[in-house]
Design an enzyme around this catalytic site. Structure first.
Site, mmCIF file in Angstrom:
data_model
loop_
_atom_site.group_PDB
_atom_site.id
_atom_site.type_symbol
_atom_site.label_atom_id
_atom_site.label_comp_id
_atom_site.label_asym_id
_atom_site.label_seq_id
_atom_site.Cartn_x
_atom_site.Cartn_y
_atom_site.Cartn_z
ATOM 1 N N HIS A 110 0.855 -1.192 0.000
ATOM 2 C CA HIS A 110 0.000 0.000 0.000
ATOM 3 C C HIS A 110 0.895 1.247 0.000
ATOM 4 O O HIS A 110 1.949 1.251 0.628
ATOM 5 C CB HIS A 110 -0.905 -0.023 1.232
ATOM 6 N N GLU A 114 -4.104 2.242 -7.125
ATOM 7 C CA GLU A 114 -4.468 3.260 -6.145
ATOM 8 C C GLU A 114 -3.595 4.503 -6.318
ATOM 9 O O GLU A 114 -2.529 4.609 -5.697
ATOM 10 C CB GLU A 114 -4.262 2.715 -4.730
HETATM 11 P P1 PGA Z 1 -9.752 5.754 0.690
HETATM 12 O O1 PGA Z 1 -8.505 4.767 0.873
HETATM 13 O O2 PGA Z 1 -10.907 4.922 0.221
HETATM 14 O O3 PGA Z 1 -9.963 6.362 2.028
HETATM 15 O O4 PGA Z 1 -9.346 6.774 -0.340
HETATM 16 C C1 PGA Z 1 -8.271 3.752 -0.060
HETATM 17 C C2 PGA Z 1 -7.019 2.993 0.309
HETATM 18 O O5 PGA Z 1 -6.066 3.610 0.790
HETATM 19 O O6 PGA Z 1 -6.960 1.764 0.148
#
Ligand code: PGA
Length: 220
Positions: free
Chosen positions: A98, A146
């Site tokens: 992540h 992401e």
């Molecule tokens: P968020 O986070 O939905 O709060 O933008 C997503 C993530 O970091 O997996």
């Protein structure tokens, strides 16, 4: 229909009482879960995995668990690390790489590769995150795109951007499923699922509220 993954990443949120309240509420939405291809996965902080497991059993929910990270090492003298072997006693999945792990805890592409190796060796399925530019392990079957600018900002990436990135991930990797993550809400979830290469979501903030998380699942 191909599989759909709706994954909650609770990050460093919730205590035992809040988890109990979350499951009590979420369990009232069981009619939403009866879709064969749907995988709902909750990724709580490590110490809450056993409590989540017991609520899933108590309410007979078709939900699986994941961790938010995994040690790049096997078990042994690695203070503070949690081994894939131990996680596997509670969970079937683990998020790996992540952007918050990369940026705040200085994890490198090399660490991500070692974590994927550890996960696979211990029967955990890695959900590998990419900001777009990261080098992805070839053995990752589930990849979550992401973009950093979309995480926790309330500014989700455009459909065009997500489609473009998903296509390029598909071209370069032998991946089975691509997820999108970044400010996904009950309101915007549906439109991303119209993209042919998007198989679900990694949801942060919106997964903390059981009502909103259920709303996202409704679209899957
Ligand atoms: P968020 O986070 O939905 O709060 O933008 C997503 C993530 O970091 O997996």
């Amino acid at each position: 229909m191909d599989k759909r993954f709706i994954i909650a990443n609770w990050k460093s949120n919730k205590n035992q009482k809040e988890v109990q309240e979350w499951f009590e509420t979420f369990a009232t939405y069981t009619s939403l879960f009866q879709k064969e291809q749907l995988k709902i996965i909750i990724c709580p902080p490590y110490p809450l995995l056993p409590a989540c497991l017991s609520f899933i059993t108590r309410y007979r929910l078709p939900i699986e668990l994941g961790s938010q990270a995994v040690s790049p090492f096997s078990e042994g003298s690695y203070t503070g690390a949690v081994s894939a072997k131990l996680i596997r006693e509670f969970a079937k999945y683990t998020i790996v790489g992540h952007s918050e792990r990369r940026e705040l805890f200085h994890e490198t592409d090399e660490d991500v590769h070692s974590q994927v190796t550890q996960a696979l060796a211990n029967g955990l399925t890695p959900i590998v995150c990419t900001r777009g530019e990261d080098i992805l392990p070839q053995d990752a079957k589930i990849i979550a795109y992401e973009p950093v600018a979309a995480i926790g900002t309330g500014k989700p990436a455009s459909l065009e951007e997500v489609e473009k990135e998903a296509n390029s991930i598909k071209e370069k990797n032998s991946v089975s499923w691509i997820l999108y993550g970044g400010s996904v809400t009950g309101e915007n979830a549906r439109e991303y699922l119209t993209l042919p290469n998007i198989s679900g979501f990694l949801v942060g903030s919106a997964s903390l509220d059981p009502h909103e998380f259920a709303q996202i699942i409704q679209h899957a």
